[in-house]
Motif scaffolding. Structure first.
Motif, mmCIF file in Angstrom:
data_model
loop_
_atom_site.group_PDB
_atom_site.id
_atom_site.type_symbol
_atom_site.label_atom_id
_atom_site.label_comp_id
_atom_site.label_asym_id
_atom_site.label_seq_id
_atom_site.Cartn_x
_atom_site.Cartn_y
_atom_site.Cartn_z
ATOM 1 N N ILE A 28 0.847 -1.182 0.000
ATOM 2 C CA ILE A 28 0.000 0.000 0.000
ATOM 3 C C ILE A 28 0.888 1.239 0.000
ATOM 4 O O ILE A 28 2.058 1.187 0.377
ATOM 5 N N ALA A 29 0.329 2.359 -0.435
ATOM 6 C CA ALA A 29 1.073 3.613 -0.480
ATOM 7 C C ALA A 29 0.559 4.574 0.584
ATOM 8 O O ALA A 29 -0.438 4.298 1.262
ATOM 9 N N SER A 30 1.245 5.710 0.688
ATOM 10 C CA SER A 30 0.860 6.718 1.676
ATOM 11 C C SER A 30 1.289 8.075 1.140
ATOM 12 O O SER A 30 2.210 8.164 0.329
ATOM 13 N N ALA A 31 0.631 9.120 1.579
ATOM 14 C CA ALA A 31 1.007 10.473 1.177
ATOM 15 C C ALA A 31 0.897 11.398 2.383
ATOM 16 O O ALA A 31 -0.176 11.946 2.670
ATOM 17 N N ALA A 32 1.993 11.533 3.102
ATOM 18 C CA ALA A 32 2.018 12.415 4.262
ATOM 19 C C ALA A 32 3.463 12.793 4.554
ATOM 20 O O ALA A 32 4.375 11.995 4.361
ATOM 21 N N GLY A 52 3.424 18.340 8.519
ATOM 22 C CA GLY A 52 2.667 19.070 7.502
ATOM 23 C C GLY A 52 1.730 20.073 8.128
ATOM 24 O O GLY A 52 1.754 20.291 9.348
ATOM 25 N N LYS A 53 0.887 20.672 7.298
ATOM 26 C CA LYS A 53 -0.023 21.722 7.784
ATOM 27 C C LYS A 53 -1.021 21.198 8.815
ATOM 28 O O LYS A 53 -1.556 21.968 9.618
ATOM 29 N N ASP A 54 -1.258 19.863 8.804
ATOM 30 C CA ASP A 54 -2.191 19.281 9.769
ATOM 31 C C ASP A 54 -1.479 18.661 10.969
ATOM 32 O O ASP A 54 -2.093 17.974 11.783
ATOM 33 N N GLY A 55 -0.169 18.885 11.073
ATOM 34 C CA GLY A 55 0.573 18.351 12.201
ATOM 35 C C GLY A 55 1.535 17.239 11.788
ATOM 36 O O GLY A 55 1.800 17.041 10.592
ATOM 37 N N PRO A 56 2.075 16.500 12.760
ATOM 38 C CA PRO A 56 3.031 15.441 12.436
ATOM 39 C C PRO A 56 2.359 14.262 11.733
ATOM 40 O O PRO A 56 1.146 14.085 11.801
ATOM 41 N N GLY A 76 -0.600 6.095 13.191
ATOM 42 C CA GLY A 76 -1.337 4.918 12.742
ATOM 43 C C GLY A 76 -1.149 4.651 11.265
ATOM 44 O O GLY A 76 -1.055 3.494 10.841
ATOM 45 N N GLU A 77 -1.068 5.712 10.470
ATOM 46 C CA GLU A 77 -0.869 5.552 9.031
ATOM 47 C C GLU A 77 0.526 5.017 8.733
ATOM 48 O O GLU A 77 0.710 4.144 7.885
ATOM 49 N N PHE A 78 1.528 5.552 9.442
ATOM 50 C CA PHE A 78 2.899 5.070 9.263
ATOM 51 C C PHE A 78 2.992 3.584 9.600
ATOM 52 O O PHE A 78 3.548 2.783 8.851
ATOM 53 N N THR A 79 2.410 3.209 10.732
ATOM 54 C CA THR A 79 2.456 1.822 11.179
ATOM 55 C C THR A 79 1.760 0.887 10.191
ATOM 56 O O THR A 79 2.251 -0.212 9.912
ATOM 57 N N LYS A 80 0.630 1.332 9.632
ATOM 58 C CA LYS A 80 -0.105 0.500 8.681
ATOM 59 C C LYS A 80 0.738 0.198 7.447
ATOM 60 O O LYS A 80 0.790 -0.952 6.977
ATOM 61 N N VAL A 81 1.415 1.206 6.911
ATOM 62 C CA VAL A 81 2.240 1.010 5.714
ATOM 63 C C VAL A 81 3.400 0.052 6.017
ATOM 64 O O VAL A 81 3.699 -0.849 5.225
ATOM 65 N N ILE A 82 4.045 0.246 7.150
ATOM 66 C CA ILE A 82 5.155 -0.653 7.527
ATOM 67 C C ILE A 82 4.643 -2.072 7.726
ATOM 68 O O ILE A 82 5.287 -3.049 7.302
ATOM 69 N N ASN A 83 3.482 -2.212 8.349
ATOM 70 C CA ASN A 83 2.933 -3.549 8.605
ATOM 71 C C ASN A 83 2.657 -4.315 7.316
ATOM 72 O O ASN A 83 2.961 -5.510 7.208
ATOM 73 N N GLN A 87 6.529 10.692 0.751
ATOM 74 C CA GLN A 87 6.660 9.239 0.606
ATOM 75 C C GLN A 87 7.381 8.595 1.786
ATOM 76 O O GLN A 87 7.855 7.472 1.673
ATOM 77 N N LEU A 88 7.445 9.277 2.889
ATOM 78 C CA LEU A 88 8.261 8.808 4.013
ATOM 79 C C LEU A 88 7.974 7.366 4.410
ATOM 80 O O LEU A 88 8.865 6.521 4.458
#
Length: 257
Positions: free
Chosen positions: A90-94, A98-102, A106-113, A160-161
């Motif tokens: 899966i991909a991610s875009a954060a 950013g303007k909405d904070g760090p 949960g999103e970072f963990t999901k991509v790594i998982n 793409q972090l």
């Protein structure tokens, strides 16, 4: 390793790069287990290829029990596991900030998982079954694992972090996994695709798509899923490629944004 009569697991096999690889393997005489969460597409592909040649398993690659049950199901249906291709991701875009904070944890963990842990999870379980095989050639080959990274592992762009971190982890696993499994006659390689035309790109505006096509050195186009499948076939068939990360990207080097 000759693909004829071998058994392959392909995660993310119901669409995109995975589907192209499933079709290429069946064309070479292999039996393929499609690991995916899209039942409709997975079952349609089995119907297309024939139930003697393919089987669908609804698998969450990041879940240990789900993957264990599916691998056991493959052995029950086809009798062995010789090849494992991990395409599920899966991909991610954060951004980190950013303007909405760090970056949402949960999103970072999901991509790594999914991308990293899921790749390792299925690889280790497939390797366990491969080690039980009788050697299939004079080199003592029992199995081949092909994982999927991305050029983002090397040149991740802004936003793409998580994706880059997960694919960098896949690259980092390649050589130590190959070393771990060498004694069992199991090779491990990784494909790092560039910009490949998958259904995701079909939603892009024409100008944006055209701009992407200008990024590779040559040819000036997006790659095709079947071109990744050809590399997978080659990595199975060439017994002297081991512990390698193969970029398939037409010479592109990604810019910061």
């Amino acid at each position: 390793m000759d693909l004829q009569g071998k058994v392959a697991i392909v995660t993310g096999g119901a669409s995109g790069l995975g589907q192209a690889t499933v079709e290429a393997y069946v064309a070479k005489g292999a039996k393929v287990a499609i690991f995916d969460m899209n039942e409709e597409r997975g079952n349609a592909l089995v119907e297309q290829l024939g139930a003697d040649n393919a089987a669908f398993f609804n698998v969450n690659v990041a879940d240990e029990a789900s993957a264990q049950a599916a691998v056991a199901g493959v052995v029950e249906k086809f009798g062995a596991v010789h090849i494992c291709n991990n395409f599920a991701g899966i991909a991610s875009a954060a951004k980190t900030l950013g303007k909405d904070g760090p970056f949402p944890m949960g999103e970072f963990t999901k991509v790594i998982n999914v991308n990293l842990i899921g790749t390792f999870n299925v690889s280790r379980l497939a390797a366990e079954q491969m080690a039980k095989n009788e050697p299939v050639n004079d080199d003592g080959s029992r199995g081949v694992i092909i994982n999927t990274a991305s050029i983002a592992a090397f040149e991740g762009q802004m936003g793409q972090l998580a994706y880059s971190a997960s694919k960098g982890g896949v690259v980092g696993m390649t050589l130590p996994m190959a070393r771990d499994l060498a004694a069992f006659g199991i090779r491990v390689n990784t494909i790092a695709p560039g910009l490949i035309h998958t259904p995701l790109f079909e939603a892009l505006p024409e100008k944006a798509y055209a701009a992407l096509c200008e990024a590779p050195l040559y040819p000036k186009r997006l790659g095709r899923p079947e071109e990744i499948a050809k590399v997978a076939v080659s990595l199975v068939e060439n017994d002297y490629i081991n512990g390698e990360v193969v970029r398939v990207d037409a010479g592109i080097r990604m810019q910061p944004r």
